[in-house]
Design a protein around this motif. Structure first.
Motif, PDB file in Angstrom:
ATOM      1  N   PHE B 219       0.826  -1.118  -0.047  1.00  0.00           N
ATOM      2  CA  PHE B 219      -0.010   0.037  -0.044  1.00  0.00           C
ATOM      3  C   PHE B 219       0.669   1.212  -0.109  1.00  0.00           C
ATOM      4  N   VAL B 220       2.158   1.174   0.522  1.00  0.00           N
ATOM      5  CA  VAL B 220       3.026   2.223   0.431  1.00  0.00           C
ATOM      6  C   VAL B 220       3.381   2.638  -0.948  1.00  0.00           C
ATOM      7  N   LYS B 221       3.897   1.536  -1.497  1.00  0.00           N
ATOM      8  CA  LYS B 221       4.280   1.625  -3.037  1.00  0.00           C
ATOM      9  C   LYS B 221       3.027   2.086  -3.901  1.00  0.00           C
ATOM     10  N   PHE B 222       1.896   1.971  -3.697  1.00  0.00           N
ATOM     11  CA  PHE B 222       0.720   2.339  -4.399  1.00  0.00           C
ATOM     12  C   PHE B 222       0.439   3.634  -4.182  1.00  0.00           C
ATOM     13  N   ALA B 223       0.642   4.085  -2.684  1.00  0.00           N
ATOM     14  CA  ALA B 223       0.525   5.655  -2.526  1.00  0.00           C
ATOM     15  C   ALA B 223       1.604   6.267  -3.172  1.00  0.00           C
ATOM     16  N   ARG B 224       2.676   5.830  -3.207  1.00  0.00           N
ATOM     17  CA  ARG B 224       3.717   6.499  -4.072  1.00  0.00           C
ATOM     18  C   ARG B 224       3.474   6.542  -5.689  1.00  0.00           C
ATOM     19  N   ALA B 225       2.863   5.408  -5.986  1.00  0.00           N
ATOM     20  CA  ALA B 225       2.637   5.368  -7.584  1.00  0.00           C
ATOM     21  C   ALA B 225       1.432   6.477  -7.781  1.00  0.00           C
ATOM     22  N   LYS B 226       0.578   6.875  -7.002  1.00  0.00           N
ATOM     23  CA  LYS B 226      -0.426   7.810  -6.906  1.00  0.00           C
ATOM     24  C   LYS B 226       0.112   9.059  -6.868  1.00  0.00           C
ATOM     25  N   SER B 229       2.994  12.738  -1.873  1.00  0.00           N
ATOM     26  CA  SER B 229       4.168  13.342  -1.302  1.00  0.00           C
ATOM     27  C   SER B 229       4.682  12.424  -0.197  1.00  0.00           C
ATOM     28  N   GLU B 230       5.825  12.244   0.035  1.00  0.00           N
ATOM     29  CA  GLU B 230       6.520  11.260   0.808  1.00  0.00           C
ATOM     30  C   GLU B 230       6.158  11.627   2.306  1.00  0.00           C
ATOM     31  N   ARG B 231       5.930  12.929   2.736  1.00  0.00           N
ATOM     32  CA  ARG B 231       5.572  13.425   4.014  1.00  0.00           C
ATOM     33  C   ARG B 231       3.997  12.939   4.325  1.00  0.00           C
ATOM     34  N   SER B 235       2.950  10.445   7.167  1.00  0.00           N
ATOM     35  CA  SER B 235       2.096  10.992   8.386  1.00  0.00           C
ATOM     36  C   SER B 235       0.770  10.483   8.266  1.00  0.00           C
ATOM     37  N   VAL B 236       0.403  10.074   7.187  1.00  0.00           N
ATOM     38  CA  VAL B 236      -1.348   9.404   7.111  1.00  0.00           C
ATOM     39  C   VAL B 236      -1.094   8.003   6.773  1.00  0.00           C
ATOM     40  N   HIS B 237      -0.666   7.584   6.161  1.00  0.00           N
ATOM     41  CA  HIS B 237      -0.695   6.246   5.646  1.00  0.00           C
ATOM     42  C   HIS B 237       0.003   5.311   6.679  1.00  0.00           C
ATOM     43  N   VAL B 238       1.245   5.712   6.777  1.00  0.00           N
ATOM     44  CA  VAL B 238       2.136   4.731   7.685  1.00  0.00           C
ATOM     45  C   VAL B 238       2.105   4.751   9.129  1.00  0.00           C
ATOM     46  N   LEU B 239       1.862   6.070   9.478  1.00  0.00           N
ATOM     47  CA  LEU B 239       1.416   6.218  10.971  1.00  0.00           C
ATOM     48  C   LEU B 239       0.128   5.628  11.401  1.00  0.00           C
ATOM     49  N   LYS B 240      -0.954   5.609  10.715  1.00  0.00           N
ATOM     50  CA  LYS B 240      -2.009   5.032  10.909  1.00  0.00           C
ATOM     51  C   LYS B 240      -1.660   3.753  11.516  1.00  0.00           C
ATOM     52  N   ASN B 241      -1.083   2.871  10.442  1.00  0.00           N
ATOM     53  CA  ASN B 241      -0.789   1.548  10.490  1.00  0.00           C
ATOM     54  C   ASN B 241       0.210   1.246  11.722  1.00  0.00           C
ATOM     55  N   ILE B 242       0.970   1.988  12.089  1.00  0.00           N
ATOM     56  CA  ILE B 242       1.701   1.585  13.214  1.00  0.00           C
ATOM     57  C   ILE B 242       1.233   2.055  14.750  1.00  0.00           C
ATOM     58  N   MET B 243       0.002   2.784  14.602  1.00  0.00           N
ATOM     59  CA  MET B 243      -0.295   3.196  15.848  1.00  0.00           C
ATOM     60  C   MET B 243      -1.034   2.038  16.604  1.00  0.00           C
ATOM     61  N   ILE B 244      -1.341   0.970  15.986  1.00  0.00           N
ATOM     62  CA  ILE B 244      -2.190  -0.096  16.613  1.00  0.00           C
ATOM     63  C   ILE B 244      -1.299  -0.745  17.689  1.00  0.00           C
TER      64      ILE B 244
END
Lengths: 300, 324
Positions: B219-226, B229-231, B235-244
């Protein structure tokens, strides 16, 4: 018999792997050397300590609270100053290090023994025994170690033996959980079946065959737990419910310095504290490196 | 879900019961309980009266029954020192401890997550090495000594912050707190940081390993492909997943913060229940020790329970009810 020992992870190769991993990281190498040095200082300290801080003939109250580098009444130098009773701080720290390391090592090793045995039994026999032991483990791990140790000592009173009992009681569960996890995986492997078919005794299968294969996570936890135990003992002694004044550990030395901290006599608490940090920090770095090398997928 | 809640509740009650047996055994069965339960300067008549009123002339199971009955009615004995019900003493001190613990928790997240992200996004660089070694140092600094050093540096040498006590309290939304006055805040900074340091190290390590596990995922690769921005990815996609994992571990560790508050409160003379516990142990004020233990065990059970429920709500992949 060669077929039987074939699957055994030889103890030599494990030690070699651990050593190799430590030597490849400069940080861990330095920490490892520091550990060895500290252990040597603790072991042979009384031979080269400037004075025996608990021999009343050797200390003089006239020398109390001298800053580092002061001259003593009898002409020597107190490199790290003196405490409220006129003891040489350097000597007191060497003696304190002995107590701290002894408490950490002994309680760590006993906890390792108790936890490993219970964990192996839980994994091997399963069923009710497993449930009982693991519920107990969950109960122990559900509460912070410092709280359990503190409450226990508040109930049974203080002393060297009691502190060690408390530290074993709060540490065994970690070992038991790790061993059980590893042993459950190993149990289903063929060599255990082979050993069972040979009608070897349960004790021999447990300790001769299962245990050697569960060692990697144990080594890592044991290393980190020694550091934890030293730290916990120091904290308990600081709170005044750990070791009695007759068995001064580093924690007790720091505690003595607490009351004079505000009046600027920093050396009474700073130097023993630095030594304590050096001990715990170097053991932790070695342990952290071992975890990376042996990679037993620890949950901490 | 309901089954899970019921099972957890019954387990919790069992733990409380076990704790009460241990406490009972500790206080009533070891040594002569009357020496522990009445003041040392009591007269003989008072002593006899206490033995009868406490039921110490009866059998142990009967005594335990009485103890449990009184405990269930909120009666955990009176403090010898303050001559007040011990449970009231504990509950009066609890807000100060909770305030300290929450601020420490907040600090550990605010400092730990950015450092962990920073380190995890640049694995095996000098910066990563420094942060990771720093976090081991954070684990290794004994809480009490680190607190003393904070006092020495910031109170004794620099004179910037007060070393002991709680400062003035303000009122905010009906809660008395030191967060609204400057005096309160300045008294809070050192103890809160002292308590937080250990957890900061923990959060750094959790965040870092979370980032390292998440970054190579699809999903990170997909977000990049879209073309995000790395930021934004971090701050949105990765952080949400590691919060659990962070939320659960931090939740469980909240209990640890309350336990370690005992040490922090002792060093900084913070008027919370941890300091009360140590003072009571020193003065042999056993009823307060008993009350503290039972209150803290209850608190722990509640925390673990809430964390378990939160965990299942946060992560839809976990179906607690269907387990087993």
């Amino acid at each position: 018999m060669t077929a039987l020992t074939f699957r055994k992870l030889g103890e030599d190769s494990l030690v070699a792997r651990a050593l190799d991993g430590i030597l490849k990281s400069p940080k861990a190498t330095v920490a490892g050397i520091a550990c060895i040095l500290l252990f040597l200082i603790a072991a042979f300290g009384p031979w080269f300590a400037p004075q025996n801080p608990y021999d009343l003939m050797q200390i003089s109250i006239m020398d109390a609270k001298l800053p580092p580098g002061s001259e003593s009444m009898s002409g020597g130098t107190y490199w790290l100053g003196t405490d409220g009773q006129g003891r040489d701080m350097l000597s007191a720290m060497i003696y304190g290090l002995r107590t701290s390391l002894a408490v950490g090592l002994v309680s760590g090793i006993v906890a390792l023994g108790v936890g490993t045995t219970l964990g192996l039994i839980a994994a091997y026999f399963g069923g009710r025994i497993d449930t009982l032991i693991m519920r107990l483990v969950d109960l122990m791990l559900g509460f912070p170690t410092i709280l359990v140790a503190l409450m226990l000592l508040a109930l049974i009173g203080q002393g060297l033996g009691k502190v060690m009992v408390a530290l074993v009681l709060v540490q065994w569960a970690l070992f038991a959980r790790a061993v059980r996890g590893a042993a459950l995986v190993e149990k289903s492997k063929e060599y255990v079946e082979a050993a069972t078919c040979l009608d070897l005794s349960k004790t021999r299968i447990l300790f001769g065959h299962l245990l050697p294969n569960c060692l990697p996570p144990l080594i890592v936890i044991a290393t980190l737990q020694v550091a934890n135990a030293i730290s916990a003992e120091a904290t308990l002694s600081f709170l005044g419910i750990g070791l009695p004044i007759t068995e001064p550990s580093l924690g007790l030395l720091i505690s003595n310095g607490y009351s004079v901290l505000m009046s600027g006599q920093y050396w009474i608490s700073v130097y023993p504290g630095l030594l304590l940090v050096a001990v715990v920090f170097s053991i932790n770095i070695v342990g952290d490196r071992l975890r990376e090398v042996l990679n037993p997928r620890l949950q901490r | 879900m309901t089954v899970f809640v019921i099972r957890r509740l019954s387990q919790s009650l069992l733990i409380l019961l076990i704790t009460s047996v241990i406490v009972f055994a500790g206080v009533y069965a070891i040594g002569n309980p009357i020496d522990i339960l009445i003041a040392p300067d009591a007269t003989f008549a008072e002593r006899e009266q206490a033995i009868r009123s406490l039921g110490l002339d009866r059998s142990l199971p009967e005594q335990y029954g009485t103890f449990l009955w009184n405990a269930l009615h909120g009666d955990l004995g009176r403090s010898f020192v303050f001559n007040q019900p011990s449970i009231d003493l504990i509950l009066n001190r609890m807000p100060a401890t909770l305030e300290l613990a929450f601020v420490a928790l907040f600090l550990s997240l605010v400092i730990g997550i950015p450092l962990g992200l920073w380190s995890g996004l640049r694995p095996n660089t000098a910066l990563d090495e420094t942060v990771m070694t720093g976090s081991i140092l954070g684990f290794s600094l004994p809480n009490f000594w680190q607190g003393m050093m904070l006092i020495m540096i910031f109170s004794v040498w620099l004179g910037w912050l007060p070393s002991t006590g709680r400062g003035e309290l303000g009122t905010f939304l009906g809660i008395r707190t030191s967060l609204t006055t400057w005096s309160g805040l300045s008294h809070l900074i050192l103890p809160a940081f002292n308590l937080a340091l250990f957890k900061i190290s923990l959060v750094i390590r959790l965040t870092r390993s979370g980032v390292r596990e998440t970054m190579p995922l699809d999903f990170v690769k997909f977000a990049r492909a879209k073309g995000l921005s790395e930021r934004r990815i971090v701050s949105v996609h990765v952080l949400k997943n590691i919060m659990i994992p962070i939320v659960t571990v931090v939740g469980v560790e909240f209990g640890g913060i309350i336990a370690f508050a005992i040490v922090t409160e002792t060093i900084f003379a913070w008027p919370g229940m941890g300091k009360l516990l140590i003072d009571s142990i020193m003065r042999l004020d056993r009823p307060v020790v008993v009350a503290y233990l039972l209150v803290v065990v209850t608190l722990f059970i509640v925390i673990n329970f809430v964390v378990d429920i939160l965990y299942s709500l946060l992560d839809p992949r976990i179906r607690i009810g269907s387990a087993s």
